[in-house]
Design a protein around this motif. Structure first.
Motif, PDB file in Angstrom:
ATOM      1  N   PHE A 195      17.665  22.932   0.898  1.00  0.00           N
ATOM      2  CA  PHE A 195      16.812  21.854   0.378  1.00  0.00           C
ATOM      3  C   PHE A 195      16.388  22.228  -1.034  1.00  0.00           C
ATOM      4  O   PHE A 195      16.127  23.390  -1.307  1.00  0.00           O
ATOM      5  CB  PHE A 195      15.541  21.707   1.228  1.00  0.00           C
ATOM      6  N   TRP A 196      16.296  21.220  -1.909  1.00  0.00           N
ATOM      7  CA  TRP A 196      15.839  21.489  -3.266  1.00  0.00           C
ATOM      8  C   TRP A 196      14.513  20.774  -3.528  1.00  0.00           C
ATOM      9  O   TRP A 196      14.281  19.674  -3.009  1.00  0.00           O
ATOM     10  CB  TRP A 196      16.875  21.001  -4.289  1.00  0.00           C
ATOM     11  N   GLY A 197      13.697  21.404  -4.358  1.00  0.00           N
ATOM     12  CA  GLY A 197      12.458  20.775  -4.799  1.00  0.00           C
ATOM     13  C   GLY A 197      11.257  21.363  -4.097  1.00  0.00           C
ATOM     14  O   GLY A 197      11.387  22.268  -3.297  1.00  0.00           O
ATOM     15  N   LYS A 198      10.126  20.837  -4.444  1.00  0.00           N
ATOM     16  CA  LYS A 198       9.909  19.770  -5.375  1.00  0.00           C
ATOM     17  C   LYS A 198      10.184  20.264  -6.775  1.00  0.00           C
ATOM     18  O   LYS A 198       9.619  21.282  -7.205  1.00  0.00           O
ATOM     19  CB  LYS A 198       8.471  19.257  -5.252  1.00  0.00           C
ATOM     20  N   GLY A 199      11.026  19.511  -7.520  1.00  0.00           N
ATOM     21  CA  GLY A 199      11.336  19.941  -8.850  1.00  0.00           C
ATOM     22  C   GLY A 199      11.968  18.861  -9.695  1.00  0.00           C
ATOM     23  O   GLY A 199      12.457  17.848  -9.186  1.00  0.00           O
ATOM     24  N   VAL A 200      11.944  19.114 -11.004  1.00  0.00           N
ATOM     25  CA  VAL A 200      12.469  18.151 -11.961  1.00  0.00           C
ATOM     26  C   VAL A 200      13.984  18.266 -12.039  1.00  0.00           C
ATOM     27  O   VAL A 200      14.518  19.353 -12.262  1.00  0.00           O
ATOM     28  CB  VAL A 200      11.868  18.397 -13.356  1.00  0.00           C
ATOM     29  N   SER A 201      14.679  17.159 -11.844  1.00  0.00           N
ATOM     30  CA  SER A 201      16.116  17.111 -12.067  1.00  0.00           C
ATOM     31  C   SER A 201      16.363  16.502 -13.441  1.00  0.00           C
ATOM     32  O   SER A 201      16.066  15.335 -13.679  1.00  0.00           O
ATOM     33  CB  SER A 201      16.798  16.267 -10.993  1.00  0.00           C
ATOM     34  N   GLN A 202      16.917  17.338 -14.331  1.00  0.00           N
ATOM     35  CA  GLN A 202      17.178  16.865 -15.696  1.00  0.00           C
ATOM     36  C   GLN A 202      18.229  15.759 -15.685  1.00  0.00           C
ATOM     37  O   GLN A 202      18.126  14.776 -16.407  1.00  0.00           O
ATOM     38  CB  GLN A 202      17.697  18.029 -16.556  1.00  0.00           C
ATOM     39  N   GLY A 203      19.251  15.915 -14.844  1.00  0.00           N
ATOM     40  CA  GLY A 203      20.328  14.933 -14.793  1.00  0.00           C
ATOM     41  C   GLY A 203      19.823  13.566 -14.365  1.00  0.00           C
ATOM     42  O   GLY A 203      20.197  12.541 -14.946  1.00  0.00           O
ATOM     43  N   HIS A 204      18.953  13.545 -13.350  1.00  0.00           N
ATOM     44  CA  HIS A 204      18.412  12.274 -12.881  1.00  0.00           C
ATOM     45  C   HIS A 204      17.422  11.689 -13.877  1.00  0.00           C
ATOM     46  O   HIS A 204      17.336  10.467 -14.035  1.00  0.00           O
ATOM     47  CB  HIS A 204      17.769  12.452 -11.509  1.00  0.00           C
ATOM     48  N   ALA A 222      12.252  16.822   7.850  1.00  0.00           N
ATOM     49  CA  ALA A 222      13.592  17.413   7.972  1.00  0.00           C
ATOM     50  C   ALA A 222      13.504  18.934   7.949  1.00  0.00           C
ATOM     51  O   ALA A 222      14.179  19.628   8.719  1.00  0.00           O
ATOM     52  CB  ALA A 222      14.485  16.908   6.840  1.00  0.00           C
ATOM     53  N   LEU A 223      12.667  19.468   7.056  1.00  0.00           N
ATOM     54  CA  LEU A 223      12.457  20.920   6.994  1.00  0.00           C
ATOM     55  C   LEU A 223      11.978  21.447   8.342  1.00  0.00           C
ATOM     56  O   LEU A 223      12.462  22.466   8.846  1.00  0.00           O
ATOM     57  CB  LEU A 223      11.405  21.259   5.937  1.00  0.00           C
ATOM     58  N   GLU A 224      11.014  20.736   8.934  1.00  0.00           N
ATOM     59  CA  GLU A 224      10.466  21.191  10.217  1.00  0.00           C
ATOM     60  C   GLU A 224      11.516  21.124  11.325  1.00  0.00           C
ATOM     61  O   GLU A 224      11.583  22.006  12.180  1.00  0.00           O
ATOM     62  CB  GLU A 224       9.224  20.377  10.592  1.00  0.00           C
ATOM     63  N   ALA A 225      12.340  20.084  11.285  1.00  0.00           N
ATOM     64  CA  ALA A 225      13.397  19.959  12.298  1.00  0.00           C
ATOM     65  C   ALA A 225      14.381  21.116  12.191  1.00  0.00           C
ATOM     66  O   ALA A 225      14.824  21.680  13.192  1.00  0.00           O
ATOM     67  CB  ALA A 225      14.118  18.620  12.142  1.00  0.00           C
ATOM     68  N   VAL A 226      14.713  21.490  10.953  1.00  0.00           N
ATOM     69  CA  VAL A 226      15.642  22.616  10.745  1.00  0.00           C
ATOM     70  C   VAL A 226      15.009  23.912  11.242  1.00  0.00           C
ATOM     71  O   VAL A 226      15.619  24.686  11.979  1.00  0.00           O
ATOM     72  CB  VAL A 226      16.026  22.723   9.259  1.00  0.00           C
ATOM     73  N   ARG A 227      13.763  24.151  10.843  1.00  0.00           N
ATOM     74  CA  ARG A 227      13.083  25.399  11.240  1.00  0.00           C
ATOM     75  C   ARG A 227      12.940  25.518  12.753  1.00  0.00           C
ATOM     76  O   ARG A 227      12.884  26.621  13.287  1.00  0.00           O
ATOM     77  CB  ARG A 227      11.680  25.445  10.622  1.00  0.00           C
ATOM     78  N   SER A 228      12.873  24.393  13.439  1.00  0.00           N
ATOM     79  CA  SER A 228      12.699  24.434  14.894  1.00  0.00           C
ATOM     80  C   SER A 228      13.943  24.974  15.593  1.00  0.00           C
ATOM     81  O   SER A 228      13.903  25.301  16.777  1.00  0.00           O
ATOM     82  CB  SER A 228      12.400  23.032  15.424  1.00  0.00           C
TER      83      SER A 228
END
Lengths: 327, 327
Positions: A146-155, A178-184
């Motif tokens: 997973f990426w972020g929270k962060g600035v995407s220069q391209g977007h 989604a993060l929590e589902a993965v960690r579970s």
């Protein structure tokens, strides 16, 4: 002392310059620019600014050149070109072309007896390392980035190209659920839309059609149409005040099972929370410059990635010190 | 195919055996025990059980021996002894003696042309790697290691030695408030008591003095007196039902700053959440067995730690595959 040259003085070049200040065994010799060197002012007090055309004359004075150009049009030719005369480090980050770039740099480095380390940074880079280690120690499992929270220069750039937009900043945000589902350890199947949302701050030109801008952003193929996107219109002052930084980060998570009946679950998680994407990336590049110089001193030549570098090569500490204080 | 021998068939030996099932390029040849081999039943269908005295006769049939004894009295002599005839991997985890052990194994390995990799596991091991990488990419910062929530065998044993105690299980627990303070980047100074608590489940013998047991635990020097300790008395049935596993895990967090004025903060966090400490440790050992065999094939000899092993040596994938799928 590791004598370093910086090729390109944008955000990343400045990040490398700052990182050199934090590493007592590194020394910035020169910053190379395609602009008129007289127009470029650097922070470092002892290094010079010179034109890229003069790079070959620094042979013998610079141990490692750190290339700070873009992956789309700069690095594919710059890294092999500079590798003719120097050890090179770059942050080439177009995953789909990474192998071709590696092979291009490898050919030059092997011919000239230099060491190249490509695709260094945090993704690719530290995230890649964590994907690899986790996959090797938990072969029966799945990994998620997973990426972020962060600035995407391209977007952000993509939004700026829309008619009526004066400026914009786009944040990529991981979805907590989604993060929590993965960690579970439930090993979920996640679509692009499930994993990340896109949050946009847009400064519109006077009289622009805001509804139309919002619609154009949300339906833009590749960049936004596969995501839940939020568009906020703000003033230029607000953008400068609240969104001037370049934070980023993310998560690499692997879940897997061990045991004859898969009875035991495990979760490996690596995360970064970065105030400045270019300064952190620059810091990783400088650590790998240390490795490049050492490898060449041992007679190694050719191109490497972070996968090929033993971790101890990144450290200024001796083996005894590492075993006493870090192991 | 990497042919592996296991020396010692306790929890860790069984963890290694299970890990070999998950790695298609590894093969268990034999489990060696100090007990009568007839009394030891293993899960693997093709491997044999033999007495440790017969180990030398397996020379040429086993590529890597994984030593699964204890760090206090077994590994200091077993690893160097076995290294006379085999590549060796161990999980030696007495940090204070790690350098001496390394040197002992190094001398034998160099003399015999073998590869040893010592102190492999998760701490030391994966946690050490993360401390090293984080320190190298953020040299101006501080790192913190937290353990748990997980079962400490040493502390559980210490409780069992108290008069009136029939059985016990001790969990080391990280303190959430301390974790949050570290993640905030405030660089807190944390005492032993600030970082971890100790949670004990004790089965008392009939008629034992519970108050006295609790007092003895809480005041035990080195083990408990420096911690906030909670003692719960439960029945043997509850212990078996709720506390039979050996979960563990923890966190390695480094916070640091970059920029000419230290204006940007960064947080690097690595965490493990493990249902089975010995099975995860066994999985790490098997990944490093792959590296040991490859290094020997390249002519390398001597002792190594996780710091000295390039990550790609842990993977069954080729460089091209790694660049295409993992980078």
């Amino acid at each position: 002392m590791i004598n370093i040259g910086i090729y390109g003085y944008g955000n990343l070049g400045k990040g490398v310059e700052a990182a050199i200040e934090k590493n007592a065994d590194t020394n910035l010799v020169a910053v190379f620019t395609r602009r008129d060197p007289k127009t470029v002012t650097i922070r470092n007090k002892s290094a010079v600014v010179d034109h890229v055309d003069n790079i070959p004359s620094y042979k013998g004075k610079i141990d490692v050149m750190i290339l700070c150009g873009g992956s789309a049009t700069d690095l594919p030719w710059q890294t092999p070109e500079v590798a003719k005369n120097f050890n090179v480090i770059d942050s080439f980050d177009t995953h789909a072309n990474a192998l071709k770039h590696f092979n291009d740099v490898d050919a030059v480095c092997k011919a000239q007896g230099n060491v190249g380390i490509v695709s260094v940074g945090w993704d690719p880079g530290m995230f890649s390392l964590n994907r690899l280690y986790a996959e090797c120690v938990l072969p029966d499992g799945s990994d998620y980035t997973f990426w972020g929270k962060g600035v995407s220069q391209g977007h952000s750039d993509a939004i700026r190209r829309i008619e009526g937009v004066q400026d914009a900043r786009q944040y990529t945000c991981p979805v907590d659920k989604a993060l929590e589902a993965v960690r579970s350890g439930s090993n979920p199947t996640l679509t692009t839309r499930d994993k990340h949302t896109r949050l946009c701050y847009v400064v519109a030109k006077p009289g622009a059609d805001l509804k139309k801008i919002e619609q154009e952003i949300k339906t833009m193929p590749n960049y936004f149409s596969d995501y839940d996107t939020t568009v906020n219109f703000i003033t230029e002052e607000e953008l400068q005040r609240d969104h001037a930084g370049l934070p980023h980060g993310g998560f690499v998570i692997r879940t897997g099972q061990t045991g004859f009946n898969n009875e035991n679950k495990h979760v490996i998680e690596y995360s970064l929370k970065l105030d400045s994407n270019p300064e952190f990336t620059g810091s990783v590049l400088v650590a790998y410059a240390r490795a490049a110089k050492r490898l060449q001193a041992e007679g190694v030549k050719g191109c490497k990635t972070v996968f090929d570098i033993a971790p101890s090569y990144l450290s200024p500490l001796s083996n005894d010190e590492l075993l006493k204080h870090v192991l």
